[in-house]
Design a protein around this motif. Structure first.
Motif, short mmCIF file in Angstrom:
data_model
loop_
_atom_site.label_atom_id
_atom_site.label_comp_id
_atom_site.label_asym_id
_atom_site.label_seq_id
_atom_site.Cartn_x
_atom_site.Cartn_y
_atom_site.Cartn_z
N SER A 123 0.88 -1.42 0.01
CA SER A 123 -0.19 0.05 -0.02
C SER A 123 0.76 1.25 0.03
N ASN A 124 2.17 1.20 0.18
CA ASN A 124 3.00 2.23 0.16
C ASN A 124 4.11 2.21 -0.90
N HIS A 125 4.97 3.21 -0.61
CA HIS A 125 6.08 3.44 -1.85
C HIS A 125 5.75 3.52 -3.18
N LYS A 126 4.59 4.07 -3.55
CA LYS A 126 4.04 4.57 -4.90
C LYS A 126 4.51 5.91 -5.00
N TYR A 127 5.11 6.28 -6.18
CA TYR A 127 5.59 7.61 -6.52
C TYR A 127 5.22 7.92 -7.85
N LYS A 128 5.07 9.21 -8.15
CA LYS A 128 4.83 9.90 -9.36
C LYS A 128 6.32 10.60 -9.80
N PRO A 129 6.48 10.51 -11.08
CA PRO A 129 7.58 11.05 -11.60
C PRO A 129 7.90 12.58 -11.16
N GLY A 130 9.08 12.81 -10.33
CA GLY A 130 9.45 14.21 -9.79
C GLY A 130 8.97 14.37 -8.41
N ASP A 131 8.42 13.20 -7.73
CA ASP A 131 8.14 12.90 -6.11
C ASP A 131 9.37 13.08 -5.59
N PRO A 132 9.49 13.82 -4.39
CA PRO A 132 10.84 13.62 -3.56
C PRO A 132 10.64 12.48 -2.84
N VAL A 133 11.81 11.84 -2.71
CA VAL A 133 11.92 10.53 -1.81
C VAL A 133 13.08 10.69 -0.98
N PRO A 134 12.91 10.75 0.37
CA PRO A 134 13.97 11.07 1.20
C PRO A 134 15.03 10.00 1.20
N LEU A 135 16.21 10.54 1.45
CA LEU A 135 17.51 9.76 1.51
C LEU A 135 17.94 9.86 2.96
N TYR A 136 18.16 8.88 3.56
CA TYR A 136 18.85 8.92 4.87
C TYR A 136 20.18 8.58 5.11
#
Length: 591
Positions: free
Chosen positions: A23-36
């Motif tokens: 149910s998670n980890h779905k993104y659209k092109p250009g969405d920010p994805v945090p890098l830790y």
């Protein structure tokens, strides 16, 4: 109070699951994805890790720490949002993270990291990725070979996606580009510009299988062949041992039963010999019975803990890099199984006609937790001195104390009360005489230490090959995923320990030595000493670990683990011997 503590435990550990469901980890092109960014440290010292920004990297304008579950903190994870921006499906050629002037001390810090082969770990969409801080080059053209210490100032991220899901992420330094390196050999200030690039590729690998690559190395045919060879070796050991018992021990017992039955019918006044001769002493309660039953209580709890952990591993809870799940499971299950220790110790203590059950319960609660707590205090102090991430924050220590106070201790007391009120009686087939018989002198090889060496060697030989893979996973960077094989090896360890302890107990009784209680426990637990001996061999021969902190952590925690194996396998050995002794004395007529 126990119910309130249980609810608190569930609340504190509710964040243990890594958020990797469909149910998670779905993104659209250009969405920010945090890098830790997580931690850095010497590659060969897995316990010696530090916060990423302990090295003079460029931190973001506002440090944002990721909230971590209990197991992640215990694992030494300290996640902070990085300055790198990896938006979904957005390629970047060369973006500047920051520009800064490094002081001489900062250059020395980076040079020390390169010399010690520092690596860093990052987390992107719950996927781990690793890279090295720099590299060492040797100038072979010089008359005297010189070393240059180079820091990677540019790193390249390669991400793989499937539609709207991130499947894989990796980071690397481009080796052939001299502009991507900065020389930190000389002790002088330099200008540093950190840059990075990102490349996205598409794949058809489904999201559910994205963790599969982390377990590929342990599932290669070569490794599987060695694993199954170790199991076959262990099975052969079990078959040989059971064959030995079937052909020798059972035949001897059969002859004993025939002989004693003949003696009863023909010559009642004939002097008895062998194990029947000591029937009036064999069920005499052991010395220091409070300590004895405390060991049985702790050993039974640890055995239950191991079985629950194996159940969770077999159903797939501990998939690769489910960060901190194993540590959380150990804390939770140990707390919830403390009632088993209290019930086992107190009920058996009552069977042995013990009177001070409260003191026995306190001893049971401290027998394993006490040494573990003292070891933790020392190692946590060492980690604080080194400023390592292994040092637990004050809040985490408070959580552990609350779990122990509100869950472990109340359940231990409830188990002790239930054991005291169980009214069970010790089932002894023979009456115990008032005065013990004198034990005849025995040869040296029948002493406790030689017999322990014999008892511990066979179970250890059954698990020796598998120990290498476990150590390489716990104290290295390998990933252990074949829990089914490990479970089979564990069952074989239990069986071999029980069988060899029964055999040695019979030979001890046949030599008219009736003090078998403590000896059977020591026989079973002696495998723990062999495992600690393997720890010495692994650290000094097979590994490249070094330094006071790593040495302290390795031997400190491995000593606790080996001590736990001693308690657990000692309990197995005694329980098996008790069943055997009851059986043989129930099969003959004893006056």
């Amino acid at each position: 109070m126990a119910i309130a503590g249980f609810l608190l435990l569930l609340f504190l550990c509710s964040g243990v699951t890594v958020q990797s469901d469909a149910s998670n980890h779905k993104y659209k092109p250009g969405d920010p994805v945090p890098l830790y960014v997580n931690k850095v440290g010497p590659f060969h010292n897995p316990s010696e890790t530090y916060r990423y920004f302990d090295l003079p990297f460029c931190p973001p304008a506002h440090l944002t720490e990721k909230k971590e579950a209990l197991g992640e903190v215990l694992n030494g994870d300290r996640l902070v949002e990085a300055a790198y921006k990896l938006d979904f499906r957005v390629d970047k050629d060369s973006d500047v993270v920051c520009k800064k002037r490094l002081s001489r001390d900062e250059v020395a810090s980076f040079r020390n990291a390169v010399i010690k082969d520092y690596y860093f770990q990052m987390i992107y969409d719950d996927l781990p990725l690793w890279g090295f801080v720099g590299k060492i080059e040797k100038d072979i053209k010089a008359d005297v070979p010189e070393f240059r210490y180079l820091l990677y100032k540019h790193i390249h991220f390669e991400a793989i996606y499937n539609k709207d899901r991130i499947i894989e992420i990796s980071v690397q330094a481009i080796q052939g580009e001299p502009n991507h390196l900065v020389d930190v050999t000389e002790d002088k200030g330099i200008d540093l510009e950190l840059t990075y690039s990102v490349k996205w590729k598409e794949t058809d690998t489904p999201f559910e299988k994205r963790m599969g690559k982390y377990s590929k190395t342990s599932a290669l045919p070569h490794h599987l062949e060695i694993h199954w060879f170790s199991i076959l070796n262990s099975c052969v050991t079990v078959l040989l041992l059971t064959g030995f018992l079937a052909t020798i021990l059972m035949r001897v017992l059969k002859n004993d039963f025939v002989k004693y039955s003949h003696d009863e019918d023909v010559a009642d006044d004939q002097e008895e010999t062998g194990w029947k001769y000591i029937h009036g002493d064999v069920f005499r309660y052991p010395k220091h019975k409070s300590l004895f039953v405390a060991i049985l209580g702790c050993g039974t709890q640890l055995l239950a803990l191991a079985m629950f952990i194996f159940i969770l591993s077999l159903v797939g809870v501990f998939y690769p890099y489910n960060r901190g799940a194993l540590f959380t499971a150990l804390v939770v299950i140990y707390a919830l199984t403390s009632g088993i220790a209290g019930y086992t110790a107190t009920s058996f203590y009552s069977q042995l006609e013990g009177t001070n059950w409260v003191r026995n319960l306190l001893l049971t609660g401290c027998l394993f937790c006490g040494p573990l707590f003292l070891t933790f205090c020392f190692l946590n102090t060492v980690a604080i001195v080194y400023s390592a991430t292994a040092a637990l924050p004050f809040g985490t220590i408070v959580v552990i104390v609350l779990i122990w106070s509100l869950v472990t201790s109340p359940l231990l007391v409830l188990g002790g009360i239930a054991g005291k009120n169980s009214k069970a009686e010790f089932q002894a087939p023979c009456r115990t005489t008032k005065y013990p018989r004198e034990i005849p002198p025995l040869p040296w090889y029948r002493g406790t230490i030689p017999q322990m060496a014999m008892a511990g060697f066979l179970p250890f030989s059954a698990i020796y090959i598998e120990l290498h893979y476990i150590f390489a996973s716990v104290w290295g960077h390998k990933i252990y995923t074949i829990y089914s094989i490990l479970f089979i090896v564990f069952i074989i360890l239990i069986i071999v320990t029980a069988f060899i302890t029964v055999a040695l107990t019979y030979f001890q009784l046949a030599a008219e030595d009736h003090e078998w209680w403590w000896r059977s426990l020591l026989y079973g637990g002696s495998t723990g000493f062999f495992i600690f001996g393997y720890c010495l061999y692994y650290y000094y021969v097979r590994s490249d670990m070094s330094g006071f902190m790593q040495t302290s952590f390795f031997f400190g925690y491995m000593a606790c683990i080996c001590y736990g194996f001693f308690l657990m396998l000692g309990t197995v050995g005694f329980r098996a011997s008790l069943l055997f002794v009851r059986h043989i004395y129930r099969s003959i007529k004893c006056e």
